[in-house]
Design an enzyme around this catalytic site. Structure first.
Site, PDB file in Angstrom:
ATOM      1  N   GLY A  14       0.838  -1.208   0.000  1.00  0.00           N
ATOM      2  CA  GLY A  14       0.000   0.000   0.000  1.00  0.00           C
ATOM      3  C   GLY A  14       0.867   1.250   0.000  1.00  0.00           C
ATOM      4  O   GLY A  14       1.870   1.305   0.712  1.00  0.00           O
ATOM      5  N   ARG A  75       1.083  -5.170  -5.324  1.00  0.00           N
ATOM      6  CA  ARG A  75       1.270  -6.381  -4.512  1.00  0.00           C
ATOM      7  C   ARG A  75       1.468  -7.501  -5.534  1.00  0.00           C
ATOM      8  O   ARG A  75       0.576  -7.774  -6.328  1.00  0.00           O
ATOM      9  CB  ARG A  75       0.059  -6.629  -3.627  1.00  0.00           C
ATOM     10  CG  ARG A  75      -0.127  -5.530  -2.581  1.00  0.00           C
ATOM     11  CD  ARG A  75      -1.179  -5.872  -1.553  1.00  0.00           C
ATOM     12  NE  ARG A  75      -1.184  -4.903  -0.475  1.00  0.00           N
ATOM     13  CZ  ARG A  75      -2.001  -3.840  -0.407  1.00  0.00           C
ATOM     14  NH1 ARG A  75      -2.883  -3.627  -1.346  1.00  0.00           N
ATOM     15  NH2 ARG A  75      -1.928  -3.008   0.603  1.00  0.00           N
ATOM     16  N   ASP A 106       5.037  -4.834   6.056  1.00  0.00           N
ATOM     17  CA  ASP A 106       5.460  -6.196   6.403  1.00  0.00           C
ATOM     18  C   ASP A 106       5.534  -7.138   5.193  1.00  0.00           C
ATOM     19  O   ASP A 106       6.460  -7.942   5.099  1.00  0.00           O
ATOM     20  CB  ASP A 106       4.609  -6.789   7.542  1.00  0.00           C
ATOM     21  CG  ASP A 106       3.118  -6.658   7.310  1.00  0.00           C
ATOM     22  OD1 ASP A 106       2.721  -6.157   6.236  1.00  0.00           O
ATOM     23  OD2 ASP A 106       2.345  -7.076   8.189  1.00  0.00           O
ATOM     24  N   THR A 129       4.331   2.764   5.449  1.00  0.00           N
ATOM     25  CA  THR A 129       2.940   2.319   5.605  1.00  0.00           C
ATOM     26  C   THR A 129       2.236   3.290   6.534  1.00  0.00           C
ATOM     27  O   THR A 129       2.835   3.762   7.505  1.00  0.00           O
ATOM     28  CB  THR A 129       2.829   0.885   6.178  1.00  0.00           C
ATOM     29  OG1 THR A 129       1.488   0.698   6.678  1.00  0.00           O
ATOM     30  CG2 THR A 129       3.777   0.622   7.322  1.00  0.00           C
ATOM     31  N   ASP A 131      -0.011   2.492   8.521  1.00  0.00           N
ATOM     32  CA  ASP A 131      -0.521   1.787   9.701  1.00  0.00           C
ATOM     33  C   ASP A 131       0.393   1.864  10.935  1.00  0.00           C
ATOM     34  O   ASP A 131      -0.049   1.564  12.043  1.00  0.00           O
ATOM     35  CB  ASP A 131      -0.772   0.311   9.364  1.00  0.00           C
ATOM     36  CG  ASP A 131      -1.949   0.130   8.420  1.00  0.00           C
ATOM     37  OD1 ASP A 131      -2.741   1.072   8.276  1.00  0.00           O
ATOM     38  OD2 ASP A 131      -2.070  -0.950   7.822  1.00  0.00           O
ATOM     39  N   ASP A 133       2.607  -0.154  11.822  1.00  0.00           N
ATOM     40  CA  ASP A 133       2.586  -1.454  12.487  1.00  0.00           C
ATOM     41  C   ASP A 133       3.875  -2.244  12.270  1.00  0.00           C
ATOM     42  O   ASP A 133       3.847  -3.440  11.997  1.00  0.00           O
ATOM     43  CB  ASP A 133       1.363  -2.268  12.028  1.00  0.00           C
ATOM     44  CG  ASP A 133       1.343  -2.476  10.519  1.00  0.00           C
ATOM     45  OD1 ASP A 133       2.147  -1.829   9.823  1.00  0.00           O
ATOM     46  OD2 ASP A 133       0.544  -3.293  10.040  1.00  0.00           O
ATOM     47  N   ARG A 175      -5.628  -2.361   9.222  1.00  0.00           N
ATOM     48  CA  ARG A 175      -6.099  -3.741   9.046  1.00  0.00           C
ATOM     49  C   ARG A 175      -5.828  -4.590  10.281  1.00  0.00           C
ATOM     50  O   ARG A 175      -6.665  -5.349  10.719  1.00  0.00           O
ATOM     51  CB  ARG A 175      -5.384  -4.334   7.828  1.00  0.00           C
ATOM     52  CG  ARG A 175      -5.967  -5.586   7.317  1.00  0.00           C
ATOM     53  CD  ARG A 175      -5.304  -6.002   6.029  1.00  0.00           C
ATOM     54  NE  ARG A 175      -3.928  -5.558   5.947  1.00  0.00           N
ATOM     55  CZ  ARG A 175      -3.276  -5.319   4.816  1.00  0.00           C
ATOM     56  NH1 ARG A 175      -3.874  -5.479   3.675  1.00  0.00           N
ATOM     57  NH2 ARG A 175      -2.021  -4.933   4.819  1.00  0.00           N
ATOM     58  N   ALA A 190     -12.473  11.982  20.864  1.00  0.00           N
ATOM     59  CA  ALA A 190     -13.484  10.930  20.672  1.00  0.00           C
ATOM     60  C   ALA A 190     -13.947  10.388  22.022  1.00  0.00           C
ATOM     61  O   ALA A 190     -13.170  10.331  22.980  1.00  0.00           O
ATOM     62  CB  ALA A 190     -12.895   9.806  19.823  1.00  0.00           C
ATOM     63  N   ARG A 257      -4.863   7.484   2.732  1.00  0.00           N
ATOM     64  CA  ARG A 257      -3.579   7.084   2.148  1.00  0.00           C
ATOM     65  C   ARG A 257      -2.977   8.154   1.241  1.00  0.00           C
ATOM     66  O   ARG A 257      -1.824   8.036   0.826  1.00  0.00           O
ATOM     67  CB  ARG A 257      -3.763   5.791   1.353  1.00  0.00           C
ATOM     68  CG  ARG A 257      -3.915   4.552   2.201  1.00  0.00           C
ATOM     69  CD  ARG A 257      -2.851   3.524   1.906  1.00  0.00           C
ATOM     70  NE  ARG A 257      -2.938   3.021   0.575  1.00  0.00           N
ATOM     71  CZ  ARG A 257      -3.406   1.814   0.241  1.00  0.00           C
ATOM     72  NH1 ARG A 257      -3.839   0.993   1.182  1.00  0.00           N
ATOM     73  NH2 ARG A 257      -3.425   1.411  -0.988  1.00  0.00           N
TER      74      ARG A 257
HETATM   75  O1  F6P Z   1      -1.635   0.634   3.826  1.00  0.00           O
HETATM   76  C1  F6P Z   1      -2.175  -0.197   4.827  1.00  0.00           C
HETATM   77  C2  F6P Z   1      -3.637  -0.257   4.634  1.00  0.00           C
HETATM   78  O2  F6P Z   1      -4.041   1.051   4.600  1.00  0.00           O
HETATM   79  C3  F6P Z   1      -4.507  -1.009   5.635  1.00  0.00           C
HETATM   80  O3  F6P Z   1      -4.819  -0.298   6.800  1.00  0.00           O
HETATM   81  C4  F6P Z   1      -5.696  -1.359   4.801  1.00  0.00           C
HETATM   82  O4  F6P Z   1      -6.394  -2.435   5.252  1.00  0.00           O
HETATM   83  C5  F6P Z   1      -5.076  -1.681   3.503  1.00  0.00           C
HETATM   84  O5  F6P Z   1      -3.935  -0.869   3.393  1.00  0.00           O
HETATM   85  C6  F6P Z   1      -5.966  -1.514   2.321  1.00  0.00           C
HETATM   86  O6  F6P Z   1      -5.198  -1.585   1.162  1.00  0.00           O
HETATM   87  P1  F6P Z   1      -5.720  -1.845  -0.313  1.00  0.00           P
HETATM   88  O7  F6P Z   1      -6.988  -1.118  -0.461  1.00  0.00           O
HETATM   89  O8  F6P Z   1      -4.630  -1.309  -1.157  1.00  0.00           O
HETATM   90  O9  F6P Z   1      -5.878  -3.306  -0.421  1.00  0.00           O
END
Ligand code: F6P
Length: 324
Positions: A14, A75, A106, A129, A131, A133, A175, A190, A257
């Site tokens: 991503g 990907r 990752d 990324t 995320d 993570d 995710r 929040a 993103r």
């Molecule tokens: O880049 C990470 C992320 O944003 C996740 O949080 C999300 O689930 C995923 O990518 C979605 O990616 P795509 O729409 O490219 O499959």
């Protein structure tokens, strides 16, 4: 004296804001050290299909401020096969490329580890990324921009929620990780944040919602995409408990993103781009360059991927205390 003369860079998985600043830093650092630099288009897919081109200082001019990735990303299914990785290696050899910098998350580092195991190619990673993570870095490239995008969106949602006395459930990306949800939740005030790392105590959340009603007319619940149930289900549960509440759901999606990278992300990407190339020249391989407490650190791919960054329970506690 390093044997490395030619380095290629790619972005994979991503995209994240700041990847362009990272590409620029890698290309220019290589040129600064007298190397020949290459860019690979569409991540590992481009390696397998020979989408490799020479890059100079000019080819990365005027990109530091742009979101997305000028090299594009993908990907790759082909790179998951041994035959695909063999083709990728042969393509690198044809160009005389003797090291790689990969920018991604990752999946990107899992692919890089496999590639190093089977073929003799030094690789350094940069964490790209939204995320956040990955272990081995306090922040990943793109995370700061993404949380600021979420904050901007939720502030706007708060305006309309307040005008209509509504409860809004806002689903954000992540995710496998609640780190976008947690920080954006604190900074938008929040009333609750639901993240995949923690079990949801619905009773406590319903009580909190009910209690906060006397103090405020709008309530915002931030739900991470990776939460077991997701925003729509959470909204249904709130409606079941409080049929008189006016509940709406907003799923922020891919706007998180995109966009211009923040100053934080540009500086992070620039520092790690320099560290990635200089790490390769020092003889490093199979590691991710990250920033820990302001210092560049290198972490083996295996460790960076097996992240599970501990959720900082001080932060979840802050949400609770301040949601009164
Ligand atoms: O880049 C990470 C992320 O944003 C996740 O949080 C999300 O689930 C995923 O990518 C979605 O990616 P795509 O729409 O490219 O499959």
């Amino acid at each position: 004296m390093s044997q490395i003369k030619n380095i290629a860079v790619l972005t994979s998985g991503g995209d994240s804001p700041g990847m362009n600043a990272g590409i620029r830093a890698v290309i220019r650092t290589g040129i600064y050290h007298g190397l020949t630099m290459y860019g690979v288009r569409r991540g590992y897919d481009g390696l397998v299909n020979n989408e490799i081109e020479a890059m100079d200082a000019k080819s990365v001019a005027n990109i530091i401020q742009r979101g997305g990735t000028v090299l594009k990303t993908a990907r790759s299914d082909e790179f998951r096969t041994y035959e695909g990785r063999q083709r990728a290696y042969e393509n690198l050899k044809t160009f005389g490329i003797d090291a790689l910098v990969v920018i991604g998350g990752d999946g990107t580092f899992t692919g890089a580890s496999k590639f190093i195991e089977e073929f003799d190619i030094p690789i350094i990673g940069m964490p790209g990324t939204i995320d956040n993570d990955l272990a081995g870095t306090d922040f990943t490239i793109g995370y700061d921009t993404a949380i600021n995008t979420v904050v901007d969106a939720v502030d706007k949602i708060r305006d309309t929620a307040e005008s209509h006395d509504r409860v809004f459930v806002v689903e954000v990306m992540g995710r496998d990780s609640g780190l976008i949800a947690l920080r954006s939740g604190i900074s938008t005030g929040a009333e609750a944040v639901l993240i995949p790392e923690l079990n949801v105590d619905y009773d406590a959340i319903m009580k909190r919602l009910d209690k906060s009603r006397s103090n405020k007319s709008s309530r915002i619940i931030i739900v991470a995409e990776g939460d077991k149930e997701g925003g729509l289900v959470v909204a249904d549960k709130i409606k079941e408990n409080f049929p008189h509440y006016d509940v709406r759901v907003s799923i922020l999606g891919h706007i998180q993103r995109g966009g211009k990278p923040t100053c934080m992300d540009r500086v992070l990407a620039s520092r790690l781009g320099v560290a990635a190339v200089e790490g390769l020249l020092e003889g490093r391989r199979g590691e991710m360059a990250g920033l820990i407490c302001g210092q560049v650190e290198y972490t083996p791919f295996e460790k960076a991927i097996k992240h599970i960054k501990q959720v900082n329970t001080n932060l979840t506690r802050i949400v609770e205390i301040l949601s009164l």
